[in-house]
Design a protein around this motif. Sequence first.
Motif, PDB file in Angstrom:
ATOM      1  N   ILE A 190       6.674  -0.209  -1.867  1.00  0.00           N
ATOM      2  CA  ILE A 190       6.874  -1.660  -1.791  1.00  0.00           C
ATOM      3  C   ILE A 190       7.896  -1.992  -0.711  1.00  0.00           C
ATOM      4  O   ILE A 190       7.713  -2.933   0.075  1.00  0.00           O
ATOM      5  CB  ILE A 190       7.314  -2.209  -3.153  1.00  0.00           C
ATOM      6  CG1 ILE A 190       6.208  -1.997  -4.199  1.00  0.00           C
ATOM      7  CG2 ILE A 190       7.665  -3.693  -3.056  1.00  0.00           C
ATOM      8  CD1 ILE A 190       6.621  -2.364  -5.614  1.00  0.00           C
ATOM      9  N   ALA A 191       8.984  -1.202  -0.654  1.00  0.00           N
ATOM     10  CA  ALA A 191      10.014  -1.459   0.353  1.00  0.00           C
ATOM     11  C   ALA A 191       9.510  -1.224   1.770  1.00  0.00           C
ATOM     12  O   ALA A 191      10.014  -1.821   2.725  1.00  0.00           O
ATOM     13  CB  ALA A 191      11.237  -0.587   0.085  1.00  0.00           C
ATOM     14  N   SER A 192       8.499  -0.347   1.909  1.00  0.00           N
ATOM     15  CA  SER A 192       7.950  -0.076   3.240  1.00  0.00           C
ATOM     16  C   SER A 192       7.074  -1.207   3.739  1.00  0.00           C
ATOM     17  O   SER A 192       6.677  -1.234   4.900  1.00  0.00           O
ATOM     18  CB  SER A 192       7.140   1.227   3.214  1.00  0.00           C
ATOM     19  OG  SER A 192       5.893   1.035   2.559  1.00  0.00           O
ATOM     20  N   ARG A 193       6.705  -2.130   2.851  1.00  0.00           N
ATOM     21  CA  ARG A 193       5.906  -3.326   3.147  1.00  0.00           C
ATOM     22  C   ARG A 193       4.410  -3.053   3.245  1.00  0.00           C
ATOM     23  O   ARG A 193       3.629  -3.983   3.387  1.00  0.00           O
ATOM     24  CB  ARG A 193       6.339  -4.039   4.444  1.00  0.00           C
ATOM     25  CG  ARG A 193       7.832  -4.121   4.684  1.00  0.00           C
ATOM     26  CD  ARG A 193       8.521  -5.097   3.756  1.00  0.00           C
ATOM     27  NE  ARG A 193       9.894  -5.285   4.161  1.00  0.00           N
ATOM     28  CZ  ARG A 193      10.944  -4.709   3.559  1.00  0.00           C
ATOM     29  NH1 ARG A 193      10.758  -3.912   2.517  1.00  0.00           N
ATOM     30  NH2 ARG A 193      12.169  -4.933   3.977  1.00  0.00           N
ATOM     31  N   ASP A 194       3.961  -1.799   3.211  1.00  0.00           N
ATOM     32  CA  ASP A 194       2.537  -1.476   3.320  1.00  0.00           C
ATOM     33  C   ASP A 194       2.081  -0.673   2.120  1.00  0.00           C
ATOM     34  O   ASP A 194       2.833   0.139   1.572  1.00  0.00           O
ATOM     35  CB  ASP A 194       2.247  -0.665   4.588  1.00  0.00           C
ATOM     36  CG  ASP A 194       2.439  -1.483   5.855  1.00  0.00           C
ATOM     37  OD1 ASP A 194       2.157  -2.697   5.807  1.00  0.00           O
ATOM     38  OD2 ASP A 194       2.882  -0.925   6.862  1.00  0.00           O
ATOM     39  N   ASP A 195       0.808  -0.879   1.705  1.00  0.00           N
ATOM     40  CA  ASP A 195       0.284  -0.126   0.576  1.00  0.00           C
ATOM     41  C   ASP A 195      -0.213   1.237   1.031  1.00  0.00           C
ATOM     42  O   ASP A 195      -0.071   1.625   2.201  1.00  0.00           O
ATOM     43  CB  ASP A 195      -0.801  -0.927  -0.152  1.00  0.00           C
ATOM     44  CG  ASP A 195      -2.125  -0.989   0.611  1.00  0.00           C
ATOM     45  OD1 ASP A 195      -2.223  -0.424   1.729  1.00  0.00           O
ATOM     46  OD2 ASP A 195      -3.070  -1.604   0.094  1.00  0.00           O
ATOM     47  N   ALA A 196      -0.810   1.990   0.087  1.00  0.00           N
ATOM     48  CA  ALA A 196      -1.248   3.349   0.395  1.00  0.00           C
ATOM     49  C   ALA A 196      -2.356   3.387   1.444  1.00  0.00           C
ATOM     50  O   ALA A 196      -2.588   4.415   2.077  1.00  0.00           O
ATOM     51  CB  ALA A 196      -1.721   4.040  -0.888  1.00  0.00           C
ATOM     52  N   ASN A 197      -3.046   2.269   1.639  1.00  0.00           N
ATOM     53  CA  ASN A 197      -4.117   2.196   2.639  1.00  0.00           C
ATOM     54  C   ASN A 197      -3.670   1.539   3.930  1.00  0.00           C
ATOM     55  O   ASN A 197      -4.493   1.268   4.805  1.00  0.00           O
ATOM     56  CB  ASN A 197      -5.313   1.416   2.062  1.00  0.00           C
ATOM     57  CG  ASN A 197      -5.915   2.116   0.855  1.00  0.00           C
ATOM     58  OD1 ASN A 197      -5.954   3.344   0.798  1.00  0.00           O
ATOM     59  ND2 ASN A 197      -6.377   1.339  -0.117  1.00  0.00           N
ATOM     60  N   GLY A 198      -2.378   1.250   4.025  1.00  0.00           N
ATOM     61  CA  GLY A 198      -1.868   0.634   5.241  1.00  0.00           C
ATOM     62  C   GLY A 198      -1.989  -0.874   5.277  1.00  0.00           C
ATOM     63  O   GLY A 198      -1.659  -1.502   6.286  1.00  0.00           O
ATOM     64  N   ARG A 199      -2.448  -1.487   4.184  1.00  0.00           N
ATOM     65  CA  ARG A 199      -2.563  -2.936   4.148  1.00  0.00           C
ATOM     66  C   ARG A 199      -1.226  -3.540   3.728  1.00  0.00           C
ATOM     67  O   ARG A 199      -0.528  -3.000   2.874  1.00  0.00           O
ATOM     68  CB  ARG A 199      -3.655  -3.360   3.163  1.00  0.00           C
ATOM     69  CG  ARG A 199      -3.929  -4.861   3.191  1.00  0.00           C
ATOM     70  CD  ARG A 199      -4.941  -5.268   2.148  1.00  0.00           C
ATOM     71  NE  ARG A 199      -5.086  -6.721   2.112  1.00  0.00           N
ATOM     72  CZ  ARG A 199      -5.651  -7.395   1.129  1.00  0.00           C
ATOM     73  NH1 ARG A 199      -6.138  -6.748   0.084  1.00  0.00           N
ATOM     74  NH2 ARG A 199      -5.736  -8.703   1.159  1.00  0.00           N
ATOM     75  N   THR A 200      -0.881  -4.659   4.328  1.00  0.00           N
ATOM     76  CA  THR A 200       0.425  -5.237   4.068  1.00  0.00           C
ATOM     77  C   THR A 200       0.564  -5.691   2.617  1.00  0.00           C
ATOM     78  O   THR A 200      -0.371  -6.217   2.011  1.00  0.00           O
ATOM     79  CB  THR A 200       0.699  -6.430   4.998  1.00  0.00           C
ATOM     80  OG1 THR A 200       2.001  -6.952   4.702  1.00  0.00           O
ATOM     81  CG2 THR A 200      -0.322  -7.532   4.822  1.00  0.00           C
ATOM     82  N   LEU A 201       1.746  -5.464   2.076  1.00  0.00           N
ATOM     83  CA  LEU A 201       2.082  -5.933   0.729  1.00  0.00           C
ATOM     84  C   LEU A 201       2.910  -7.208   0.774  1.00  0.00           C
ATOM     85  O   LEU A 201       3.211  -7.786  -0.258  1.00  0.00           O
ATOM     86  CB  LEU A 201       2.874  -4.858  -0.020  1.00  0.00           C
ATOM     87  CG  LEU A 201       2.100  -3.614  -0.466  1.00  0.00           C
ATOM     88  CD1 LEU A 201       3.061  -2.530  -0.924  1.00  0.00           C
ATOM     89  CD2 LEU A 201       1.112  -3.948  -1.552  1.00  0.00           C
ATOM     90  N   THR A 202       3.293  -7.607   1.978  1.00  0.00           N
ATOM     91  CA  THR A 202       4.144  -8.792   2.099  1.00  0.00           C
ATOM     92  C   THR A 202       3.386  -9.866   2.861  1.00  0.00           C
ATOM     93  O   THR A 202       2.231 -10.128   2.592  1.00  0.00           O
ATOM     94  CB  THR A 202       5.471  -8.422   2.786  1.00  0.00           C
ATOM     95  OG1 THR A 202       5.192  -7.747   4.029  1.00  0.00           O
ATOM     96  CG2 THR A 202       6.278  -7.485   1.920  1.00  0.00           C
ATOM     97  N   ALA A 203       4.025 -10.493   3.815  1.00  0.00           N
ATOM     98  CA  ALA A 203       3.372 -11.576   4.549  1.00  0.00           C
ATOM     99  C   ALA A 203       2.379 -11.004   5.547  1.00  0.00           C
ATOM    100  O   ALA A 203       2.637  -9.987   6.190  1.00  0.00           O
ATOM    101  CB  ALA A 203       4.419 -12.421   5.275  1.00  0.00           C
TER     102      ALA A 203
END
Length: 893
Positions: A190-203
């Motif tokens: 979560i802190a890295s801002r990207d999920d396991a597939n490289g899709r953004t978790l933030t904006a």
Amino acid sequence: MHIDRGEQWLSLALSLSSGGAPFPWQLRLLRDLAAGRMPRALDLPTGLGKTSVMAIWLVALALGARLPRRLVYLVDRRAVVDQATEVAVGLRQIVERLPSLREALGLKGPLPISTLRGQHADNRDWLEDPAAPGIVIGTVDMIGSRLLFSGYGVSRKMRPYQAGLLGSDAWLVLDEAHLVPPFERLLDRIASRDDANGRTLTAAGGRGEDIVPAMQLLTLSATGRQRANDETFTLADDDLSHPVVRQRLHAHKRIRLFDAVDAKDLPDTLARHAWELCAQGRTPGRVIVFVDRREHATKLQQALDRLAGKSAPVAELFVGGRRVHEREQAARRLSTLGFLAGAAQVSDRPIFLVATSAAEVGVDLDADHAVCDLVAWERMVQRLGRVNRRGCGDASVIVVPMHSEDAAVQARNQAVLGCVNRLPLTEDGARDGSPAALSGLKADPEAAALIAMASTPALLHPPLTRALVDAWAMTSLERHSGRPEVGPWLRGWPEEIEQPQLRVLWREHLPVDDQGQVFSASAMNLFLDAAGPHLSELLEAELWQVQEWIVARVRRLPSPESHSAVESVDGPPLRLGDVAVVLVGDTDGGGRALTGDAIVAASKRDLERWLRGTTVWVDTRLGGLSADGLLDVGADAAALDVTRVDIAEQVRPVPFRIDRADSSGELEADEGWRTEVSIALNRSDDGEQAWLVVRSLLSQLAGSEEGRSGAQRAQWLSEHQDWAEAAARRLAQDLRLSEPYAEMLATAALVHDEGKQVDRWQRAFHAPAGGRPPYAKTVGRPDVALLDGYRHEFGSLPFAEAHPRVQALPVDLRELCLHLVAAHHGGARPLIRTDGAAEPPSRAVARAREVALRYAALSERWGPWGLAWWEALLRAADQQASRRNDEEGRNHG
């Protein structure tokens, strides 16, 4: 502000809390934070004050560092004594004593502290002002589930509120991170801002991150691990030469290994060694005896009692599976016995603490000597950290392995013994268990493979994907086929299927009506938000234990014809045909009421299926709770309802109370309390109705779900919305929002309750008639039936869309403004009810479709936590306006 001022504040804070000057590493970390350098990991030997990170963060924040405003301190275990809470409370006292520090922090009141124990439990102080510094202390499960929009014991309407403030503008500090690798990896992702597939978790595309402050992560450990692509903050040369640090690093802890014994002989063997360490009771000393199994702990305590005979030593049992209320009492007992770090011997007799793994983590225990069985290496290190923590004594540590037929356990035990035997020898032939020796072993490349074999195997853990987070974030959906339980993402998957843990609580008033029917979904949500499970009343145990206990207790209930039954203060005795247990789903909040005879008639498989994934609400009259707070089939007395407890220290353990009232008389007025929820329990033929009334302490109302339209003082709609707009303006200023965003938030606050002006709402809430202005707050119970499902936030949308200030907003901010209006009570994620709408059905359905599509677009734009953060800002402004009305408003009734 100059760093010297910060060092003075930190020195004073640490001297008042721990009695010593800052260590070099503490000053170095303060300088790093003040300069905007945030480490991702802190690795320090035990006993060197890692919890001072809270003080360092607070002082750096006061110096103007751009740090997250909330510090969220996570521990792996629920502990009898939570040192982190004491540190936080001490910090608040220090801030009150230092006006310059308080002013630099911009605090308008005391430093908000919310923790999962004591008087601060579930007080929601951290929700009241998202722009103010605050400290939240909790466990992996309680904080982790909230972060993933699935808070255990949290109503669906409150979940986005809490997730938004944990996933944005928060510094998550994970203590003993090596004990929960799956959770550490989740937070890291979560802190890295990207999920396991490289899709953004933030904006999307990184947009908006300058507006919504991101979540940051700091892991604390004493394992000597090095993180890839990241510098780990560790001790430096000036630390190693510091006299106090050197004393603690080289604290005398002499480990002696003894031959393995059979399981049946282990309690007596450990008791005998503990007794001998105190010269058969002649020498005073504090001895902690660790044992892996709870049943061994009980037998061990009995063995010590037999050895002591008439001159019984002072002893305390410290095990898991105990209700928190009783664990709190045990915490005070440990303090008086002198078992907390830095405490002195308080008795001229031996004092024994018999403990399971519950005492290994999160408890600042300190003993003179220790005796224990053999467990995994990382747990042995934790146990060693509970002996001679300050380095002032000469501790003996006796280790007695237990025979096992399990080949994997045998291999692990041999590896653990190998690790011990690689430690340096002391002059008397024992092994050196000091932090310095343990650090030296971890730094030995040849020992790395042995340590890995001796440690608990890493658990499998599922990947975190944006699709999963989106599914969890759709909190207004009661069910979602793509929304799994969050447990594996917090704890991982064990190699073997384990029994799930259930939470059990005892109440005099269960969420059922007088016909034994569980509350409706809407009533249950309101009830859970106002009087949901409070940590102090919870007990956790494995499903099979709870299942067997329930059946055994129910079989003791008398039949309806019997004259023998346990009575409660306010009601008749509990009988076999009465509702004895209510199961409330941890995910969907749905309920199932079970009578005693239904439980007896149910098959074992059906009962197990019903229990899984629920919190078990038990009628106090069912009993089954021992004086120590443990499940006890033989405990026939009615269990204490913690929500009814009152104490004389001006702080109530639980900040709400539940009472039954009927239509012939209101509850007695109490200036300290406000009615939060009234739920109908029956309706007789002559119209008489009984109610279940939940009242909350006015001093602890921050973040209640509805902002309650029922209040102590009636208030006009225009005044409430003006006050909400003013609160939103203050929030925007404190958060340094640019003018377009500040205007959007203020506009949303100005129009958020417009739907209350419709006649249906005014009549349902008994607003005074006769051409008076529409009301936002009224006194007394609403007639929910008149609402016919009408949601005022949905009814606010037509008014908001036509408002000139909303129309003047840029298109993207107009969409965000309208979403905040629709979602300000936790709905519209993505669905919102159209029942009772003031518009034609076709237009209401079309508008609800727009609400869902708007949510999807904004979630992609801002990310799940970013959008929830925006919602939290409006809800906080609404709450502040409601609190202002309770505290200083004029009654417009």
